[in-house]
Scaffold this motif. Structure first.
Motif, PDB file in Angstrom:
ATOM      1  N   PRO A  21      50.294  35.260  64.639  1.00 25.24           N
ATOM      2  CA  PRO A  21      49.252  36.208  65.044  1.00 25.24           C
ATOM      3  C   PRO A  21      48.821  37.071  63.874  1.00 25.24           C
ATOM      4  CG  PRO A  21      51.407  36.947  65.811  1.00 25.24           C
ATOM      5  CD  PRO A  21      51.610  35.566  65.226  1.00 25.24           C
ATOM      6  N   ALA A  22      47.534  37.376  63.822  1.00 24.78           N
ATOM      7  CA  ALA A  22      46.987  38.257  62.789  1.00 24.78           C
ATOM      8  C   ALA A  22      46.260  39.411  63.476  1.00 24.78           C
ATOM      9  CB  ALA A  22      46.034  37.485  61.873  1.00 24.78           C
ATOM     10  N   ARG A  23      45.656  40.270  62.697  1.00 28.69           N
ATOM     11  CA  ARG A  23      44.961  41.431  63.245  1.00 28.69           C
ATOM     12  C   ARG A  23      43.726  41.024  64.049  1.00 28.69           C
ATOM     13  NH1 ARG A  23      44.913  45.803  58.211  1.00 28.69           N
ATOM     14  NH2 ARG A  23      47.199  46.093  58.075  1.00 28.69           N
ATOM     15  N   ASN A  24      43.368  41.869  64.964  1.00 33.47           N
ATOM     16  CA  ASN A  24      42.148  41.689  65.765  1.00 33.47           C
ATOM     17  C   ASN A  24      42.165  40.388  66.560  1.00 33.47           C
ATOM     18  OD1 ASN A  24      41.099  44.099  64.658  1.00 33.47           O
ATOM     19  ND2 ASN A  24      40.351  42.975  62.869  1.00 33.47           N
ATOM     20  N   GLY A  25      43.367  39.969  66.956  1.00 37.26           N
ATOM     21  CA  GLY A  25      43.492  38.785  67.785  1.00 37.26           C
ATOM     22  C   GLY A  25      43.275  37.472  67.070  1.00 37.26           C
ATOM     23  N   ARG A  26      43.180  37.507  65.765  1.00 40.09           N
ATOM     24  CA  ARG A  26      42.977  36.267  65.007  1.00 40.09           C
ATOM     25  C   ARG A  26      44.298  35.522  64.828  1.00 40.09           C
ATOM     26  NH1 ARG A  26      39.682  38.111  59.780  1.00 40.09           N
ATOM     27  NH2 ARG A  26      41.371  39.662  59.779  1.00 40.09           N
ATOM     28  N   ILE A  27      44.205  34.289  64.375  1.00 40.96           N
ATOM     29  CA  ILE A  27      45.383  33.434  64.245  1.00 40.96           C
ATOM     30  C   ILE A  27      45.449  32.862  62.835  1.00 40.96           C
ATOM     31  CG2 ILE A  27      46.473  31.291  65.031  1.00 40.96           C
ATOM     32  CD1 ILE A  27      45.218  31.752  67.748  1.00 40.96           C
ATOM     33  N   VAL A  28      46.637  32.879  62.269  1.00 38.06           N
ATOM     34  CA  VAL A  28      46.892  32.221  60.985  1.00 38.06           C
ATOM     35  C   VAL A  28      47.333  30.796  61.279  1.00 38.06           C
ATOM     36  CG1 VAL A  28      48.267  32.201  58.884  1.00 38.06           C
ATOM     37  CG2 VAL A  28      47.544  34.386  59.884  1.00 38.06           C
ATOM     38  N   HIS A  29      46.529  29.837  60.855  1.00 41.00           N
ATOM     39  CA  HIS A  29      46.849  28.421  61.067  1.00 41.00           C
ATOM     40  C   HIS A  29      47.699  27.936  59.890  1.00 41.00           C
ATOM     41  CE1 HIS A  29      43.809  28.000  64.335  1.00 41.00           C
ATOM     42  NE2 HIS A  29      43.256  29.005  63.676  1.00 41.00           N
ATOM     43  N   ALA A  30      48.984  28.232  59.937  1.00 40.43           N
ATOM     44  CA  ALA A  30      49.857  27.941  58.800  1.00 40.43           C
ATOM     45  C   ALA A  30      50.164  26.455  58.668  1.00 40.43           C
ATOM     46  CB  ALA A  30      51.160  28.731  58.934  1.00 40.43           C
ATOM     47  N   VAL A  31      50.440  25.799  59.789  1.00 40.75           N
ATOM     48  CA  VAL A  31      50.734  24.359  59.804  1.00 40.75           C
ATOM     49  C   VAL A  31      50.015  23.757  61.000  1.00 40.75           C
ATOM     50  CG1 VAL A  31      52.532  22.586  59.971  1.00 40.75           C
ATOM     51  CG2 VAL A  31      53.004  24.703  58.731  1.00 40.75           C
ATOM     52  N   GLU A  32      49.317  22.642  60.778  1.00 35.28           N
ATOM     53  CA  GLU A  32      48.524  22.022  61.836  1.00 35.28           C
ATOM     54  C   GLU A  32      48.820  20.525  61.942  1.00 35.28           C
ATOM     55  OE1 GLU A  32      46.555  23.102  64.141  1.00 35.28           O
ATOM     56  OE2 GLU A  32      46.133  25.172  63.554  1.00 35.28           O
ATOM     57  N   ASP A  33      49.438  20.120  63.036  1.00 36.75           N
ATOM     58  CA  ASP A  33      49.566  18.701  63.398  1.00 36.75           C
ATOM     59  C   ASP A  33      50.164  17.866  62.262  1.00 36.75           C
ATOM     60  OD1 ASP A  33      49.363  16.543  65.116  1.00 36.75           O
ATOM     61  OD2 ASP A  33      47.316  16.053  64.526  1.00 36.75           O
ATOM     62  N   VAL A  34      51.284  18.319  61.746  1.00 37.16           N
ATOM     63  CA  VAL A  34      51.950  17.626  60.630  1.00 37.16           C
ATOM     64  C   VAL A  34      52.994  16.648  61.170  1.00 37.16           C
ATOM     65  CG1 VAL A  34      53.555  17.928  58.701  1.00 37.16           C
ATOM     66  CG2 VAL A  34      51.550  19.416  58.922  1.00 37.16           C
ATOM     67  N   SER A  35      52.931  15.411  60.713  1.00 43.06           N
ATOM     68  CA  SER A  35      53.887  14.378  61.128  1.00 43.06           C
ATOM     69  C   SER A  35      54.414  13.643  59.902  1.00 43.06           C
ATOM     70  CB  SER A  35      53.230  13.373  62.089  1.00 43.06           C
ATOM     71  OG  SER A  35      52.754  14.005  63.262  1.00 43.06           O
ATOM     72  N   VAL A 225      56.655  10.966  49.640  1.00 41.95           N
ATOM     73  CA  VAL A 225      55.994  12.244  49.403  1.00 41.95           C
ATOM     74  C   VAL A 225      54.992  12.518  50.518  1.00 41.95           C
ATOM     75  CG1 VAL A 225      54.245  11.178  47.914  1.00 41.95           C
ATOM     76  CG2 VAL A 225      54.706  13.625  47.727  1.00 41.95           C
ATOM     77  N   VAL A 226      54.926  13.793  50.927  1.00 38.45           N
ATOM     78  CA  VAL A 226      53.946  14.253  51.904  1.00 38.45           C
ATOM     79  C   VAL A 226      53.141  15.357  51.235  1.00 38.45           C
ATOM     80  CG1 VAL A 226      53.563  15.248  54.188  1.00 38.45           C
ATOM     81  CG2 VAL A 226      55.536  13.748  53.798  1.00 38.45           C
ATOM     82  N   VAL A 227      51.842  15.148  51.083  1.00 34.99           N
ATOM     83  CA  VAL A 227      50.969  16.109  50.413  1.00 34.99           C
ATOM     84  C   VAL A 227      50.271  16.964  51.460  1.00 34.99           C
ATOM     85  CG1 VAL A 227      49.038  16.417  48.826  1.00 34.99           C
ATOM     86  CG2 VAL A 227      50.625  14.506  48.501  1.00 34.99           C
ATOM     87  N   LEU A 228      50.489  18.288  51.394  1.00 34.15           N
ATOM     88  CA  LEU A 228      49.895  19.223  52.343  1.00 34.15           C
ATOM     89  C   LEU A 228      48.810  20.057  51.678  1.00 34.15           C
ATOM     90  CD1 LEU A 228      52.912  20.741  54.348  1.00 34.15           C
ATOM     91  CD2 LEU A 228      51.462  18.813  54.970  1.00 34.15           C
ATOM     92  N   TYR A 229      47.781  20.360  52.452  1.00 37.35           N
ATOM     93  CA  TYR A 229      46.743  21.291  52.008  1.00 37.35           C
ATOM     94  C   TYR A 229      46.313  22.112  53.205  1.00 37.35           C
ATOM     95  CZ  TYR A 229      42.473  23.236  50.016  1.00 37.35           C
ATOM     96  OH  TYR A 229      41.503  24.106  49.575  1.00 37.35           O
ATOM     97  N   LEU A 230      46.410  23.416  53.086  1.00 42.18           N
ATOM     98  CA  LEU A 230      46.022  24.346  54.145  1.00 42.18           C
ATOM     99  C   LEU A 230      46.643  23.932  55.485  1.00 42.18           C
ATOM    100  CD1 LEU A 230      44.337  26.923  53.943  1.00 42.18           C
ATOM    101  CD2 LEU A 230      42.425  25.691  54.953  1.00 42.18           C
ATOM    102  N   PRO A 279      43.842  30.664  55.763  1.00 38.24           N
ATOM    103  CA  PRO A 279      44.290  29.937  56.959  1.00 38.24           C
ATOM    104  C   PRO A 279      43.871  30.621  58.255  1.00 38.24           C
ATOM    105  CG  PRO A 279      46.125  31.105  55.947  1.00 38.24           C
ATOM    106  CD  PRO A 279      44.967  31.236  55.002  1.00 38.24           C
ATOM    107  N   ILE A 280      43.324  31.823  58.154  1.00 37.60           N
ATOM    108  CA  ILE A 280      42.800  32.494  59.349  1.00 37.60           C
ATOM    109  C   ILE A 280      41.470  31.872  59.764  1.00 37.60           C
ATOM    110  CG2 ILE A 280      41.906  34.686  60.247  1.00 37.60           C
ATOM    111  CD1 ILE A 280      43.918  36.140  58.554  1.00 37.60           C
TER     112      ILE A 280
END
Length: 324
Positions: A21-35, A225-230, A279-280
């Motif tokens: 959770p971030a300010r003003n009800g926003r969300i930090v999308h730190a990790v998304e659908d990683v497999s 290797v798994v390459v992540l971005y945002l 990421p917000i």
């Protein structure tokens, strides 16, 4: 039997997602659908720039932070579905080596007490058996048993990281997350610690998830290797395939900046400008498109799925067929 020859994965991560959770009800999308999968006895590298979500993913797998969604099947058991009490039974099997050896050790405790805390967690007896186990652990990581009576400030950075590794190994884990364990060390010391990790893996049959931002480090140590971005997977697969023929522009850009030890080899330069987005408010479609030198209009419309292009090599790019 050499455990490195086994093909059955010890860990299977499916759809790992972590939001903060971030300010003003926003969300930090730190990790998304990683497999991804980690085969028993192997090392998988989780790489990307600062802010890519790799440390968050590693800690979520261990439930040091609670995931938002997804599964982490450890030897067939979903760690994310376990209660706190059930998860405690798995702590001995799952350990972590932290990035900063200067802050991860209690400065008020001697080394024997630091390792003793880990041994207490698994019910290891005190007395002579405890002292012998501490000496064994220090010897295992290339330190002297006499170091047990010293405080952390009496050691160099590389020695402190060896103590951190000994603490992780104290409970005889099956799976270890190494969270950028050499990034805080001098270059001359990094190779020594990497060699130690490789030796320990072979000797103890460890399975490693190695988190790093330096692709040259991953190339040296990791099987895959798994390459992540945002927070999203851009590319993953066997290290040899990814390094020999990277298919995602982001992977190419990371490789272009990695040092090459062979003076006869040259990296192809790939332009990568600007900073990683917030990421917000991640970009629509492919999250890498705002920095991608090969982006087209369609990249803003659809999140590209991670698809296999052969031999376990996967890429998330709508234009991957054009680079075949």
């Amino acid at each position: 039997m050499d455990r490195r020859t086994e093909t059955k994965p010890l860990l299977v991560v499916e759809g790992l997602t972590k939001h903060f959770p971030a300010r003003n009800g926003r969300i930090v999308h730190a990790v998304e659908d990683v497999s991804f999968e980690v085969k028993r006895g192997s090392t998988v590298g989780l790489v990307g720039e600062s802010g890519s979500g790799k440390t968050t993913a590693g800690r979520a797998v261990l439930r040091l932070i609670e995931p938002t969604a997804g599964k982490a099947l450890f030897d067939g058991v979903d760690l994310f579905s376990l209660s706190a009490a059930e998860m405690r039974a798995y702590r001995r099997k799952l350990q972590i080596v932290f990035q900063d050896p200067f802050s991860s050790l209690n400065p008020r405790l001697r080394v024997a007490a630091i390792l003793g805390e880990a041994l207490d967690a698994c019910g290891f007896p005190r007395g002579k058996a405890r002292r012998e186990r501490v000496a064994e652990l220090l010897t295992l990581v290339g330190l002297s048993p006499d170091h047990a009576t010293r405080y952390p400030h009496e050691f160099s950075g590389g020695q402190r990281q060896r103590i951190g590794i000994a603490r992780a190994l104290a409970v005889e884990p099956e799976f270890v997350v190494a969270d950028e364990p050499v990034s805080a060390l001098d270059v001359s010391v990094q190779a020594q610690v990497l060699n130690l990790l490789g030796e320990l893996q072979k000797k103890l049959g460890l399975t490693l998830l190695f988190i790093a931002h330096d692709l040259s480090v991953v190339e040296y140590l990791c099987d895959e290797v798994v390459v992540l971005y945002l927070g999203r997977v851009m590319e993953r697969g066997p290290s040899k395939l990814v390094y020999a023929a990277p298919r995602h522009p982001y992977t190419k850009a990371l490789l272009a900046t990695a040092p090459v030890p062979d003076p006869t080899r040259r990296r192809t330069h790939v332009a990568l400008t600007g900073d990683i987005p917030s990421p917000i408010a991640p970009p629509s479609g492919c999250v890498f498109r705002t920095r991608c030198p090969e982006a087209i209009a369609a990249c803003a419309e659809t999140i590209p799925p991670v698809v296999e292009i052969g031999n376990g090599h996967h890429v998330a790019c709508i234009r991957h067929d054009e680079r075949a």
